[in-house]
Design an enzyme around this catalytic site. Structure first.
Site, PDB file in Angstrom:
ATOM      1  N   CYS A 126     -13.906  -6.872  18.415  1.00  0.00           N
ATOM      2  CA  CYS A 126     -14.308  -6.783  17.015  1.00  0.00           C
ATOM      3  C   CYS A 126     -13.310  -7.487  16.114  1.00  0.00           C
ATOM      4  O   CYS A 126     -12.123  -7.163  16.104  1.00  0.00           O
ATOM      5  CB  CYS A 126     -14.443  -5.323  16.602  1.00  0.00           C
ATOM      6  N   ARG A 182     -11.613  -5.333  12.266  1.00  0.00           N
ATOM      7  CA  ARG A 182     -10.929  -4.055  12.398  1.00  0.00           C
ATOM      8  C   ARG A 182      -9.940  -3.709  11.288  1.00  0.00           C
ATOM      9  O   ARG A 182      -9.325  -2.646  11.321  1.00  0.00           O
ATOM     10  CB  ARG A 182     -10.221  -4.002  13.759  1.00  0.00           C
ATOM     11  N   TRP A 188     -20.594  -3.835   8.880  1.00  0.00           N
ATOM     12  CA  TRP A 188     -21.617  -4.676   8.271  1.00  0.00           C
ATOM     13  C   TRP A 188     -21.587  -6.026   8.943  1.00  0.00           C
ATOM     14  O   TRP A 188     -20.679  -6.339   9.715  1.00  0.00           O
ATOM     15  CB  TRP A 188     -21.464  -4.797   6.767  1.00  0.00           C
ATOM     16  N   GLU A 208     -23.332 -13.704  12.983  1.00  0.00           N
ATOM     17  CA  GLU A 208     -24.012 -12.854  13.974  1.00  0.00           C
ATOM     18  C   GLU A 208     -25.520 -13.066  13.879  1.00  0.00           C
ATOM     19  O   GLU A 208     -26.233 -13.111  14.887  1.00  0.00           O
ATOM     20  CB  GLU A 208     -23.704 -11.379  13.713  1.00  0.00           C
TER      21      GLU A 208
HETATM   22  N1  ARG Z   1     -24.134  -8.874  16.794  1.00  0.00           N
HETATM   23  C1  ARG Z   1     -24.981  -7.754  16.607  1.00  0.00           C
HETATM   24  C2  ARG Z   1     -26.252  -8.152  15.910  1.00  0.00           C
HETATM   25  O1  ARG Z   1     -26.409  -9.128  15.393  1.00  0.00           O
HETATM   26  C3  ARG Z   1     -24.296  -6.654  15.841  1.00  0.00           C
HETATM   27  C4  ARG Z   1     -23.008  -6.181  16.453  1.00  0.00           C
HETATM   28  C5  ARG Z   1     -22.171  -5.355  15.532  1.00  0.00           C
HETATM   29  N2  ARG Z   1     -21.827  -6.119  14.366  1.00  0.00           N
HETATM   30  C6  ARG Z   1     -21.165  -5.653  13.313  1.00  0.00           C
HETATM   31  N3  ARG Z   1     -20.999  -6.468  12.331  1.00  0.00           N
HETATM   32  N4  ARG Z   1     -20.697  -4.458  13.276  1.00  0.00           N
HETATM   33  O2  ARG Z   1     -27.225  -7.535  15.765  1.00  0.00           O
END
Ligand code: ARG
Length: 506
Positions: free
Chosen positions: A196, A199, A370, A375
């Site tokens: 992560c 953090r 978030w 992602e």
């Molecule tokens: N990568 C994942 C997604 O797109 C989420 C993982 C957790 N990500 C976060 N920002 N806490 O759905």
């Protein structure tokens, strides 16, 4: 189903007390309980020998009955003490702007493959205190309590608490964290999560203590509340809901869904997939189990939440519409982008990881931070085996796709990511970009170093999936040693989240 892999784990290496054989403790257990019942707490002598003969058999039977009665009384007592949801803020800084994001990595969204198994986590039908590796639980508990005390000096001396926990473990094979230990453990699990990047604000994690909740319907209801509370009108709060732990006398609920909100994938007659191809098999399986997709299936149909318990088996729960917040995507300059009809959900709540704190496993402990834009933009929408938007967007942009050297992929990817960041912001939903988040991560590393702690990090997950070398996290090495508390992705949980089975309890 079980993974035998056992890797180095710091907590396993710290013996809690002078070696004593597991068997001696377990044989002595029923008698000890009788002793406890007769003489009251504090009178337990685990060194009693076990005599033979008829009277002993009767005594043993009686002891076992008292033991299980004791477990039930203890469980009911816990309900009384811990009933209801508590939002823990103990020892917390006042609520303020916080950031948490995770790195979407090659094996899946936010996925951390399990590298260790935890002794009390094995879903064993014949579970009983005798199957628990008491020594391992004691050692992990002792290491955790020491960490807790070291970082929470205001909590006072460690001795009495350790003694009480050890006694509880000897009697029941597990123990009940104080709310403060739970909150601290969950936050440190985040802090220790090497994949992560977000953090820096680990202390701000909001912990919902739902350890008395184990019934499928209630778990689902609290998950929906989690979605509402974490969304917080767009100002996303990092949050975790901790449901009933795994214990030797009761299996914890399992959430099959990888995240609380996931989109269905349907195979089309032409062989292409409508929706998220990642969940094609999962969707098919849920349909077989009775889930009814919308009459006209679409590319963003929210899948039901699947909660499995020993009592009820897997059950599906449709998410209430108002609990699912989504952002329709538009581009700051390209009007046609909105016509693609793309959207994404606002809160990524990972729901099939096991939280492990001091020898106690919480298989159902959904948590969220978030989103970091990449992602969604680079992975969920960009990957060839997900929504695979790059070629279409490149086409719309009028790029020359006949030659890789025009870098049409890179150019289209940038525009998709701009659309994600722009749309979340325009809708007032917290999101961060990968440059900002990379800088924050370096600040986190610095702070951890100043606190005298090592910060495990996995380069291949920390470096963002686009423009890596433009971010400072690319240009360095990291400590890689794993630590507990942490979150683990068990092989069977991963399988359930992608294939829709097989069930954990059969
Ligand atoms: N990568 C994942 C997604 O797109 C989420 C993982 C957790 N990500 C976060 N920002 N806490 O759905």
């Amino acid at each position: 189903m079980k993974t035998q892999r056992q890797e180095f784990c710091p907590a396993h290496t710290t013996p809690a007390d002078p070696p004593a054989t597991k068997n001696r403790r377990l044989l002595a257990l029923p008698l000890a309980v009788v002793g406890l019942a007769v003489a009251g707490p504090g009178a337990v002598d685990l060194g009693w020998y076990v005599p033979t003969g008829r009277a002993t058999v009767v005594l043993l039977g009686l002891s076992l009955a008292i033991f299980f009665l004791g477990v039930r009384i203890r469980a009911r007592h816990s309900v009384a003490v811990h009933a209801g949801e508590q939002l823990l803020q103990i020892g917390d800084r006042p609520w303020r702007k916080t950031r948490q994001v995770g790195r979407p990595g090659s094996p899946g969204p936010g996925r951390i493959r399990a590298t260790r198994r935890h002794p009390v986590s094995q879903p064993a039908p014949e579970r009983s205190p005798a199957n628990v590796d008491i020594e391992a639980v004691r050692a992990e508990a002792a290491a955790f309590l020491e960490l807790f005390r070291a970082e929470n000096p205001q909590a006072g001396s460690i001795g009495p608490r350790v003694a009480a926990v050890m006694r509880e473990i000897d009697l029941t094979g597990t123990y009940w964290h104080t709310p403060e230990e739970l909150a601290f453990g969950a936050r440190v699990a985040w802090r220790n999560n090497s994949r992560c990047i977000g953090r820096l604000y680990w202390r701000s994690l909001q912990v919902r203590d739902l350890r008395t909740v184990s019934n499928a319907g209630e778990v689902a209801g609290h998950c929906f509340d989690h979605l509402r509370a974490a969304h917080n009108g767009g100002k996303i709060r990092p949050m975790i809901s901790v449901f009933a732990p795994e214990t030797p006398y009761r299996s914890a609920p399992r959430i099959w869904s990888e995240q609380l909100v996931r989109y269905a994938g349907y195979e089309q007659p032409d062989g292409r997939v409508l929706g998220d191809p990642r969940y094609l098999t999962y969707t098919t399986e849920l349909i077989k189990r009775g889930w009814q997709p919308p009459e006209r299936p679409g590319a963003f149909d929210v899948l039901p939440l699947v909660v499995e318990t020993v009592e009820d088996g897997p059950r599906m729960f449709q998410l209430p519409e108002e609990a699912v917040h989504e952002v329709p995507l538009e581009h700051p300059e390209l009007p046609w982008f909105a016509d693609l009809g793309i959207r994404w959900h606002a809160v990524p709540v990972i729901s099939n990881f096991r939280l492990v704190i001091g020898g106690v496993s919480y298989p159902a402990a959904p948590f969220n931070g978030w989103y970091m834009g990449t992602e969604i933009g680079a992975r969920n929408l960009g990957d060839g085996d997900r929504y695979a938007l790059v070629p279409e967007v490149a086409e719309q942009l009028g790029l020359d796709t006949s030659d890789e050297a025009t870098l049409w992929r890179d150019r289209a990817l940038v525009e998709i990511n701009r659309a994600v960041l722009h749309s979340f912001k325009a809708n007032g939903v917290t999101i961060s970009d990968h440059h900002t988040e990379s800088h924050r991560f370096l600040i986190h590393l610095e702070r951890e170093e100043r606190a005298g702690r090592r910060c495990p990090a996995d380069w291949s997950w920390i470096v963002p999936p686009m423009s890596g070398s433009q971010t400072p996290v690319f240009h360095r090495y990291y400590d890689t040693e794993d630590r507990v508390p942490n979150f683990f992705a068990d092989d069977d949980a991963v399988r359930r989240g992608l294939q829709g089975g097989p069930p954990a309890f059969r």
